[in-house]
Write a protein that holds these residues in place. Structure first.
Motif, mmCIF file in Angstrom:
data_model
loop_
_atom_site.group_PDB
_atom_site.id
_atom_site.type_symbol
_atom_site.label_atom_id
_atom_site.label_comp_id
_atom_site.label_asym_id
_atom_site.label_seq_id
_atom_site.Cartn_x
_atom_site.Cartn_y
_atom_site.Cartn_z
ATOM 1 N N SER A 252 -57.818 25.631 49.294
ATOM 2 C CA SER A 252 -58.297 26.921 48.775
ATOM 3 C C SER A 252 -57.142 27.864 48.485
ATOM 4 O O SER A 252 -57.139 28.566 47.469
ATOM 5 C CB SER A 252 -59.254 27.582 49.768
ATOM 6 O OG SER A 252 -60.424 26.827 49.895
ATOM 7 N N LEU A 253 -56.167 27.889 49.379
ATOM 8 C CA LEU A 253 -55.009 28.761 49.171
ATOM 9 C C LEU A 253 -54.245 28.343 47.917
ATOM 10 O O LEU A 253 -53.907 29.180 47.068
ATOM 11 C CB LEU A 253 -54.094 28.734 50.399
ATOM 12 C CG LEU A 253 -52.842 29.607 50.326
ATOM 13 C CD1 LEU A 253 -53.203 31.080 50.126
ATOM 14 C CD2 LEU A 253 -52.000 29.415 51.585
ATOM 15 N N GLN A 254 -53.994 27.048 47.761
ATOM 16 C CA GLN A 254 -53.266 26.554 46.585
ATOM 17 C C GLN A 254 -54.046 26.805 45.305
ATOM 18 O O GLN A 254 -53.470 27.165 44.275
ATOM 19 C CB GLN A 254 -52.933 25.069 46.741
ATOM 20 C CG GLN A 254 -51.962 24.771 47.869
ATOM 21 C CD GLN A 254 -50.694 25.607 47.779
ATOM 22 O OE1 GLN A 254 -50.062 25.707 46.738
ATOM 23 N NE2 GLN A 254 -50.333 26.243 48.883
ATOM 24 N N SER A 255 -55.355 26.639 45.362
ATOM 25 C CA SER A 255 -56.200 26.887 44.197
ATOM 26 C C SER A 255 -56.171 28.371 43.818
ATOM 27 O O SER A 255 -56.100 28.719 42.631
ATOM 28 C CB SER A 255 -57.634 26.449 44.497
ATOM 29 O OG SER A 255 -58.483 26.742 43.423
ATOM 30 N N SER A 256 -56.203 29.243 44.820
ATOM 31 C CA SER A 256 -56.147 30.691 44.553
ATOM 32 C C SER A 256 -54.814 31.076 43.934
ATOM 33 O O SER A 256 -54.765 31.876 42.990
ATOM 34 C CB SER A 256 -56.374 31.478 45.841
ATOM 35 O OG SER A 256 -57.663 31.233 46.349
#
Length: 154
Positions: free
Chosen positions: A89-93
């Motif tokens: 999720s962090l990388q996608s954000s």
């Protein structure tokens, strides 16, 4: 004088690195701060690999059995245990903030993981807020992210 053993060597190194006195080497573990304890784990893993089989795996097992939210890097460095979904999720954000308008927000989110790696949750939370505030400012032309701005602009 105490005879030289691997245990004595590790205890002396811990004492010199973090200033905790392990000279007695008794059966009871001294009280130390969490930060010092995690440093001790790292030093133990780094120094004991020539004395015991796979110290990192042994410590990882203890962390799992005790439901501690820590993991070890390849060389015994202790890190917050970040599950795969959080990391994804962090990388996608971060990737979603690739437009030039969102450089500040992306840079703020990129500070989250390094802050968590050194157990600095306060800075991680600040980085998330900074990212949210930057996105809000770009999307709504607001000067800050506050309750009145949210009520007015959203």
């Amino acid at each position: 004088m105490m005879a030289y053993t691997p245990r004595v060597e590790i205890a002396r190194h811990i004492s010199s690195e973090i200033g905790v006195d392990f000279s007695y080497l008794g059966g009871d573990f001294v009280r130390v701060s969490l930060v010092d304890f995690l440093d001790i784990v790292t030093i133990f893993c780094q120094m004991s690999s020539s004395y015991i089989d796979d110290p990192v795996a042994r410590v990882e097992r203890v962390f799992r059995e005790e439901n501690l939210s820590y993991s070890l890097g390849e060389y015994g460095g202790v890190h917050y245990l970040v599950d795969a979904e959080f990391h994804s999720s962090l990388q996608s954000s971060i990737a979603g903030l690739s437009a030039a308008d969102f450089i500040a927000a992306r840079e703020a989110l990129e500070r989250v993981q390094p802050a968590l790696d050194v157990d600095n949750t306060r800075d991680a939370i600040r980085a998330v807020y900074d990212a949210a505030e930057n996105v809000f400012k770009v999307k709504f032309g607001a000067s800050r992210l506050g309750a009145s701005e949210i009520g007015r602009d959203m």
